[in-house]
Design a protein around this motif. Sequence first.
Motif, PDB file in Angstrom:
ATOM      1  N   UNK A   1       0.013 -14.325   6.383  1.00 53.66           N
ATOM      2  CA  UNK A   1      -0.195 -14.347   7.618  1.00 53.66           C
ATOM      3  C   UNK A   1       0.753 -13.072   7.536  1.00 53.66           C
ATOM      4  N   UNK A   2       2.031 -12.638   6.701  1.00 59.59           N
ATOM      5  CA  UNK A   2       2.069 -10.965   6.649  1.00 59.59           C
ATOM      6  C   UNK A   2       2.121  -9.622   6.933  1.00 59.59           C
ATOM      7  N   UNK A   3       0.887 -10.032   5.919  1.00 56.47           N
ATOM      8  CA  UNK A   3      -0.262  -9.334   6.078  1.00 56.47           C
ATOM      9  C   UNK A   3      -1.027  -9.088   7.291  1.00 56.47           C
ATOM     10  N   UNK A   4      -1.658  -9.968   7.615  1.00 58.65           N
ATOM     11  CA  UNK A   4      -2.884  -9.710   8.175  1.00 58.65           C
ATOM     12  C   UNK A   4      -1.749  -9.491   9.962  1.00 58.65           C
TER      13      UNK A   4
ATOM     14  N   UNK B   1       0.735  -1.023   0.052  1.00 58.12           N
ATOM     15  CA  UNK B   1       0.115  -0.067  -0.314  1.00 58.12           C
ATOM     16  C   UNK B   1       1.051   1.473   0.684  1.00 58.12           C
ATOM     17  N   UNK B   2       1.548   1.208  -0.581  1.00 60.79           N
ATOM     18  CA  UNK B   2       2.853   2.583  -1.065  1.00 60.79           C
ATOM     19  C   UNK B   2       3.388   2.731   0.387  1.00 60.79           C
ATOM     20  N   UNK B   3       3.607   2.299   1.075  1.00 64.25           N
ATOM     21  CA  UNK B   3       4.495   1.770   2.422  1.00 64.25           C
ATOM     22  C   UNK B   3       5.664   0.481   2.684  1.00 64.25           C
ATOM     23  N   UNK B   4       6.686   0.779   2.507  1.00 64.80           N
ATOM     24  CA  UNK B   4       7.646  -0.155   3.086  1.00 64.80           C
ATOM     25  C   UNK B   4       8.374  -0.461   4.153  1.00 64.80           C
ATOM     26  N   UNK B   5       8.223  -2.065   4.507  1.00 64.95           N
ATOM     27  CA  UNK B   5       8.584  -2.179   5.879  1.00 64.95           C
ATOM     28  C   UNK B   5       9.223  -3.682   6.173  1.00 64.95           C
ATOM     29  N   UNK B   6       9.642  -3.417   6.800  1.00 63.53           N
ATOM     30  CA  UNK B   6      10.854  -4.983   7.449  1.00 63.53           C
ATOM     31  C   UNK B   6      10.025  -6.076   8.111  1.00 63.53           C
ATOM     32  N   UNK B   7      10.058  -6.810   7.604  1.00 67.54           N
ATOM     33  CA  UNK B   7       9.288  -7.817   8.181  1.00 67.54           C
ATOM     34  C   UNK B   7      10.107  -9.081   8.201  1.00 67.54           C
ATOM     35  N   UNK B   8      10.262  -9.581   9.860  1.00 67.31           N
ATOM     36  CA  UNK B   8      11.066 -10.621  10.061  1.00 67.31           C
ATOM     37  C   UNK B   8      10.254 -12.127   9.700  1.00 67.31           C
TER      38      UNK B   8
END
Length: 160
Positions: free
Chosen positions: A27-30, A11-18
């Motif tokens: 699962x990451x989205x929710x 959604x246009x936002x950058x996120x670092x996910x572990x």
Amino acid sequence: MTQSTMRLTVNGKTSDVDAAPDTALLYVLRNDLALNGPKYGCGLGECGACAVLIDGVAARSCVIPIEGCTGRDIVTLEGLGTREHPDPVQQAFIREQAAQCGYCLNGMIIATKALLLRSPHPSDDEVLEALRHHLCRCGAHVEIMRAAMRAAGRAVEAQA
């Protein structure tokens, strides 16, 4: 698999996910990004409740590992519009009251948006094909079709 830090653009936002690289995008989205538009339905990529746009194409997030999503543009239902300024597809679904319980609605809206991105003026057959694997048993099919047509800028017959 061991966890890694991966950078996703949602959604246009950058996120670092572990997460482990083979973790399903859903699962990451929710769970990590608190985006609840995509729903867990079948877990097999069959029902479409988990649909998102990846680079403008509808995709089933329950079967897509996050490692294949880095460097790509992911859009969820929440990224289409806001409550104050809904996307034209969302507005069409609201106007046509095209929902019953709403569980499958995410997939129908995402499928309609993807269709309009690739074919701004779809035929009835194109709309039917785009929604074919998203229509649920709720009985809102007529309203859903009218909403998709309205979003495409097609005339919609008056409601009875």
